[in-house]
Design a protein around this motif. Structure first.
Motif, PDB file in Angstrom:
ATOM      1  N   THR A  68      12.403  35.880   6.999  1.00 21.73           N
ATOM      2  CA  THR A  68      12.357  34.975   8.145  1.00 21.73           C
ATOM      3  C   THR A  68      12.288  33.521   7.707  1.00 21.73           C
ATOM      4  O   THR A  68      12.845  32.634   8.375  1.00 21.73           O
ATOM      5  CB  THR A  68      11.144  35.314   9.032  1.00 21.73           C
ATOM      6  N   ALA A  69      11.603  33.260   6.581  1.00 20.68           N
ATOM      7  CA  ALA A  69      11.441  31.876   6.133  1.00 20.68           C
ATOM      8  C   ALA A  69      12.783  31.209   5.866  1.00 20.68           C
ATOM      9  O   ALA A  69      12.926  29.993   6.041  1.00 20.68           O
ATOM     10  CB  ALA A  69      10.574  31.839   4.872  1.00 20.68           C
ATOM     11  N   PHE A  70      13.789  31.982   5.462  1.00 22.74           N
ATOM     12  CA  PHE A  70      15.086  31.408   5.142  1.00 22.74           C
ATOM     13  C   PHE A  70      15.869  30.993   6.384  1.00 22.74           C
ATOM     14  O   PHE A  70      16.870  30.292   6.276  1.00 22.74           O
ATOM     15  CB  PHE A  70      15.907  32.403   4.324  1.00 22.74           C
ATOM     16  N   PHE A 415       6.546  32.886   8.862  1.00 19.84           N
ATOM     17  CA  PHE A 415       6.356  34.241   8.363  1.00 19.84           C
ATOM     18  C   PHE A 415       6.696  35.354   9.342  1.00 19.84           C
ATOM     19  O   PHE A 415       6.285  36.499   9.144  1.00 19.84           O
ATOM     20  CB  PHE A 415       4.905  34.431   7.903  1.00 19.84           C
ATOM     21  N   GLY A 416       7.428  35.061  10.402  1.00 17.57           N
ATOM     22  CA  GLY A 416       7.834  36.110  11.330  1.00 17.57           C
ATOM     23  C   GLY A 416       6.649  36.747  12.021  1.00 17.57           C
ATOM     24  O   GLY A 416       5.577  36.167  12.162  1.00 17.57           O
ATOM     25  N   ALA A 417       6.835  37.998  12.462  1.00 13.69           N
ATOM     26  CA  ALA A 417       5.790  38.697  13.202  1.00 13.69           C
ATOM     27  C   ALA A 417       4.823  39.449  12.287  1.00 13.69           C
ATOM     28  O   ALA A 417       3.701  39.746  12.692  1.00 13.69           O
ATOM     29  CB  ALA A 417       6.425  39.680  14.193  1.00 13.69           C
ATOM     30  N   TRP A 418       5.258  39.772  11.062  1.00 13.16           N
ATOM     31  CA  TRP A 418       4.420  40.572  10.176  1.00 13.16           C
ATOM     32  C   TRP A 418       3.521  39.732   9.281  1.00 13.16           C
ATOM     33  O   TRP A 418       2.405  40.137   8.952  1.00 13.16           O
ATOM     34  CB  TRP A 418       5.301  41.481   9.302  1.00 13.16           C
ATOM     35  N   GLY A 419       3.993  38.562   8.849  1.00 14.72           N
ATOM     36  CA  GLY A 419       3.224  37.769   7.909  1.00 14.72           C
ATOM     37  C   GLY A 419       1.886  37.277   8.431  1.00 14.72           C
ATOM     38  O   GLY A 419       0.868  37.396   7.737  1.00 14.72           O
TER      39      GLY A 419
END
Length: 511
Positions: A68-70, A415-419
């Protein structure tokens, strides 16, 4: 090849025990099956490959948020994020592979010896993963013991035993628990009960230990934690700068009848406030006479050149302590920087092939000196850990000058939903290890107040704007881990090896 595919799938299933899913029974079952698969291998390299395939599956699923960071930068294609996840997983899987290979080498003839060596090797290799090549300690196995977020949830007893044996020791206990199920499946009931008794006893002791910790003091300092819900694609947009600042202003609110500690996230403002008195004046005008604000911002590093001129040569990721006069009373500089995120290793080589760092700007960040305790006039002392520094067990507190609490400003919007929930779980482990409250402020969540038991006293959910008004939780007396650090899980690993060698010696005498 079939057994490697099965190991890969088992590793993927084991990742569901981490946040946000928290399906820890699947993780225990996956590790029990990994033990069964590895002990049946005929060669050492096959045992290594089994652990490696398992690790690849676990890291690819558990670290999916890295991709997601990209999506928040334009210098490199977004699909490169998934390449990064795969490549990182291929490397990180070496550590579980080493653990399975060591256990097979010394315990293949005796299931009980195998389990003990596997737990010991897991402790050591997980510790190595935290510092080799700058370290990537994310998602230690122990994090499955504390994966749920809900405010008021008590950390279970197994996680609470981190106060004695640390994060890596708790990971070893979880391996022992999986080993007990494997031994039971093999109808080795005495061995299964003996091995299973260790994590059970540790859980009971952990519950008893934290039950006496007092965390609420009605006379403690008033605090306000801010989560403005500024997404990563909005954060550095100059057209949205005023709107973003107003979100912080709105959440900071009016001054009250008593002094407050106010917490803003990592990189809360784009200005270099140390060099910008107008920005400091604008921010400090929000504060009451005795309020203090802790906020994230960057600091430029200058180099003097000829004729009294200077140029910027680097930057630091920092948080500041500011008072109502706009004075900066203290600063903490992030020490454990993120490769490719905050600096680009081998910059001339990687830039020549089109790679860049993820954070905007051409200047690399420089590391600070490490954990420091800062004075907060009228409020005690604080230690700082910025963003993912918080995941490094045993490295978050200045031991010679123990603070009253830790502040963990972070930017988990990458970090999206998981990070974010995984990050919170690991912060809770630090609170347990150090018996110290942790305050987290992030732009998009999960912002939280964690008390000295590892309990989330209150939090703001992911992708919601909000504030937390509370009293600062009290620290507890130093734990065994806070005094001695990661030597304790290493001693625990050595004890497991000693027990396994003793059992092997007794078995040989009987034979």
């Amino acid at each position: 090849m079939k057994h490697l595919l099965l190991a890969l799938l088992l590793g993927a299933a084991s990742a569901t025990g981490f946040a946000p899913l928290g399906l820890w029974p699947l993780t225990i079952a996956a590790y029990a099956l990994l033990i069964a698969m590895t002990i049946s291998r005929q060669r050492l390299r096959s045992a290594f490959a089994t652990g490696w395939a398992f690790g690849v599956g676990q890291f690819m699923v558990g670290l999916n948020w890295i991709a997601t960071a990209f999506t928040y930068q334009a210098a490199m294609p977004a699909w490169l994020g998934w390449i990064a996840v795969v490549l990182l997983s291929l490397y990180l899987a070496v550590y579980p592979a080493l653990a399975t290979a060591i256990a097979w080498r010394f315990g293949k003839a005796m299931p009980l010896t195998f389990v003990l060596f596997f737990a010991a090797a897991w402790i050591v290799t997980e510790y190595l993963r935290a510092f080799v090549f700058t370290g990537f300690a994310w998602n230690p196995l122990s994090a499955i013991a504390i994966a749920h977020i809900g405010s008021g949830d008590v950390a279970n007893g197994l996680a609470s035993s981190a106060r004695w044996i640390g994060t890596y020791g708790v990971s070893g206990l979880i391996v022992l628990l999986a080993g007990a199920f494997y031994l039971g499946w093999q109808r080795r009931w005495t061995a299964a009960l003996g091995i299973g008794a260790l994590p059970v006893a540790a859980s009971i002791a952990g519950v008893i230990a934290v039950s006496s910790i007092a965390t609420v003091d009605p006379d403690a300092s008033a605090i306000r934690v801010i989560q403005p819900n500024i997404n990563q694609n909005e954060k550095w947009d100059a057209d949205l700068a005023l709107r973003n600042f107003n979100r912080l202003v709105e959440r900071t609110g009016e001054t009250g009848d008593e002094p407050r500690l106010i917490f803003w996230p990592e990189a809360a403002v784009p200005e270099f406030i140390e060099d910008d008195p107008m920005a400091r004046a604008r921010i400090s005008s929000l504060l009451g006479e005795e309020d203090l604000l802790l906020l994230g911002a960057s600091k430029l590093i200058w180099e003097n050149i000829e004729n009294g001129r200077r140029r910027t040569i680097g930057a630091r990721n920092a948080f500041y302590v500011m008072d109502a006069n706009g004075d900066l009373l203290a600063r903490y500089d992030k020490a454990h920087l993120v490769p490719y995120g905050e600096y680009l290793p081998m910059r001339p080589v990687l830039e020549s092939i089109g790679l860049s760092r993820l954070a905007p700007g051409d200047l690399d960040f420089w590391p600070g000196p490490g954990p420091q305790t800062l004075e907060l006039p009228g409020f005690g002392t604080v230690g700082g850990q910025i963003c993912y520094e918080m995941v490094f067990s045993g490295e978050v507190v200045e031991r010679a000058n123990r603070p009253d609490f830790l502040f963990n400003p972070s930017n988990d919007a990458w970090f999206g939903a998981w990070g974010p929930p995984q990050h919170l779980a690991q912060a809770r482990l630090r609170a347990i290890e150090e018996a110290m409250p942790i305050i987290r402020s992030t732009p998009t969540g999960v912002s939280a107040i964690i008390d000295a038991r590892g309990v989330v006293a209150d939090h703001i959910p992911y992708h919601q704007a909000g504030t937390i008004d509370a009293r600062l939780p009290a620290p507890a007396p130093p734990t065994l881990f806070s005094r001695f650090g990661n030597i304790l899980p290493m001693i625990f690993a050595a004890m497991l090896i000693g027990i396994s060698l003793l059992l092997g010696w007794r078995e040989r005498r009987r034979g």
